[in-house]
Write a protein that holds these residues in place. Sequence first.
Motif, mmCIF file in Angstrom:
data_model
loop_
_atom_site.group_PDB
_atom_site.id
_atom_site.type_symbol
_atom_site.label_atom_id
_atom_site.label_comp_id
_atom_site.label_asym_id
_atom_site.label_seq_id
_atom_site.Cartn_x
_atom_site.Cartn_y
_atom_site.Cartn_z
ATOM 1 N N ILE A 43 0.835 -1.200 0.000
ATOM 2 C CA ILE A 43 0.000 0.000 0.000
ATOM 3 C C ILE A 43 0.870 1.250 0.000
ATOM 4 O O ILE A 43 0.609 2.209 -0.745
ATOM 5 C CB ILE A 43 -0.940 -0.002 1.212
ATOM 6 N N LEU A 44 1.909 1.257 0.830
ATOM 7 C CA LEU A 44 2.806 2.410 0.898
ATOM 8 C C LEU A 44 3.509 2.632 -0.433
ATOM 9 O O LEU A 44 3.549 3.758 -0.946
ATOM 10 C CB LEU A 44 3.826 2.205 2.018
ATOM 11 N N ALA A 45 4.065 1.551 -0.997
ATOM 12 C CA ALA A 45 4.767 1.668 -2.279
ATOM 13 C C ALA A 45 3.803 2.085 -3.384
ATOM 14 O O ALA A 45 4.133 2.944 -4.231
ATOM 15 C CB ALA A 45 5.433 0.341 -2.631
ATOM 16 N N PHE A 93 1.856 -2.441 -8.221
ATOM 17 C CA PHE A 93 1.648 -2.457 -6.774
ATOM 18 C C PHE A 93 0.176 -2.610 -6.412
ATOM 19 O O PHE A 93 -0.156 -3.210 -5.382
ATOM 20 C CB PHE A 93 2.222 -1.188 -6.138
ATOM 21 N N TYR A 94 -0.710 -2.098 -7.251
ATOM 22 C CA TYR A 94 -2.144 -2.276 -6.996
ATOM 23 C C TYR A 94 -2.525 -3.748 -7.093
ATOM 24 O O TYR A 94 -3.234 -4.285 -6.218
ATOM 25 C CB TYR A 94 -2.965 -1.459 -7.994
ATOM 26 N N LEU A 95 -2.044 -4.426 -8.139
ATOM 27 C CA LEU A 95 -2.350 -5.845 -8.310
ATOM 28 C C LEU A 95 -1.759 -6.676 -7.172
ATOM 29 O O LEU A 95 -2.403 -7.609 -6.673
ATOM 30 C CB LEU A 95 -1.816 -6.329 -9.666
ATOM 31 N N LEU A 96 -0.535 -6.342 -6.752
ATOM 32 C CA LEU A 96 0.093 -7.067 -5.654
ATOM 33 C C LEU A 96 -0.665 -6.842 -4.340
ATOM 34 O O LEU A 96 -0.843 -7.769 -3.539
ATOM 35 C CB LEU A 96 1.552 -6.651 -5.502
ATOM 36 N N THR A 97 -1.104 -5.604 -4.127
ATOM 37 C CA THR A 97 -1.858 -5.292 -2.907
ATOM 38 C C THR A 97 -3.161 -6.077 -2.850
ATOM 39 O O THR A 97 -3.516 -6.649 -1.807
ATOM 40 C CB THR A 97 -2.159 -3.784 -2.833
ATOM 41 N N GLN A 249 -7.711 7.086 -1.324
ATOM 42 C CA GLN A 249 -8.154 5.923 -2.079
ATOM 43 C C GLN A 249 -7.365 4.678 -1.701
ATOM 44 O O GLN A 249 -7.933 3.584 -1.557
ATOM 45 C CB GLN A 249 -8.017 6.191 -3.581
ATOM 46 N N HIS A 250 -6.058 4.834 -1.526
ATOM 47 C CA HIS A 250 -5.230 3.677 -1.165
ATOM 48 C C HIS A 250 -5.490 3.237 0.269
ATOM 49 O O HIS A 250 -5.529 2.032 0.553
ATOM 50 C CB HIS A 250 -3.754 4.009 -1.378
ATOM 51 N N LEU A 251 -5.679 4.181 1.179
ATOM 52 C CA LEU A 251 -5.986 3.811 2.554
ATOM 53 C C LEU A 251 -7.365 3.143 2.643
ATOM 54 O O LEU A 251 -7.588 2.273 3.503
ATOM 55 C CB LEU A 251 -5.949 5.044 3.456
#
Length: 300
Positions: A43-45, A93-97, A249-251
């Motif tokens: 999420i951070l990355a 990173f979105y897919l990995l998250t 959005q990421h949080l």
Amino acid sequence: MKPQIELAKSRDFSETISDTFTFVKQNIKPLFKAFFTFSGFFILAGTISAVFFQIKVTNIANGSMPGPIASRLEYGPSIFETFGVEYFLTIIFYLLTITVLKVTTFSYVALYKEKGNQAPSTEELWGYIKYYFWRILGASFVSNLLLGFGFLFCLIPGIYLAPIFALIFPIIVFENASFGYAFNRCFTLIKENWWLTFGILVVTWIIIYVCIMAITLPATMINVIGLILHPQKGAGLSVTASVITVILQHLSMVFLTIPIITICLCYFNLTETKEGTNLLERINKLGEIKPDHDLPAEEY
């Protein structure tokens, strides 16, 4: 205080949605601790790369970067030249998250059930995540590819397959199954229960979407108000508001835990309705005699 929810049982429409939020409420601390422990890095990355990408997009929209937008937004190398590596890092990173989030939540529910409705430890979760990560990643790639083809052909095949393919992931984790087995089994489980499963997932996703919008809307409205009040300035998007929106959005991805819990309850509902798995387990345990050592010895 309500007793811990029994996962493996039949549920109707409203009970499934209600038990989803009850389960999250009862497990909110260990569940969200697991979420940030295992998904926090991604999420951070992803947030950092998305912030740089959003700044670049905002500057392009505001005309502060040289070159006409239409000529720069072309397929091929020009996309990389325009958006840079941030664009691709954001997607990766979105897919990995999302993958880590799926594995973590499904593993949590599986261990919770195995431990008799007790929250698993971080070490136990890590063992499951290592074991199932690549299997879930591969299943996500194949199922998303098939869903993409389904939505490409008049949307209807994609809509039909979406609730079916959602069951692939709990089957893989809860039954320690391969993708091929899970693919065939999800069609068997959902037979005659497609509308119920589809309705439950749609309602849950609507609730989650409203929650995410409620969090990100204030920052988004800053840009909307700026466009309305100062139309003569062109786009005039606020870089600060755009960055805040991306961060929120990421949080807010933590809310995606909720529909995954719903999918788990849908799986248990289908297996109990069709196979009575939990009932069979109880019957098998009837013959197990466990002496209670707390009772005093009998005297004659």
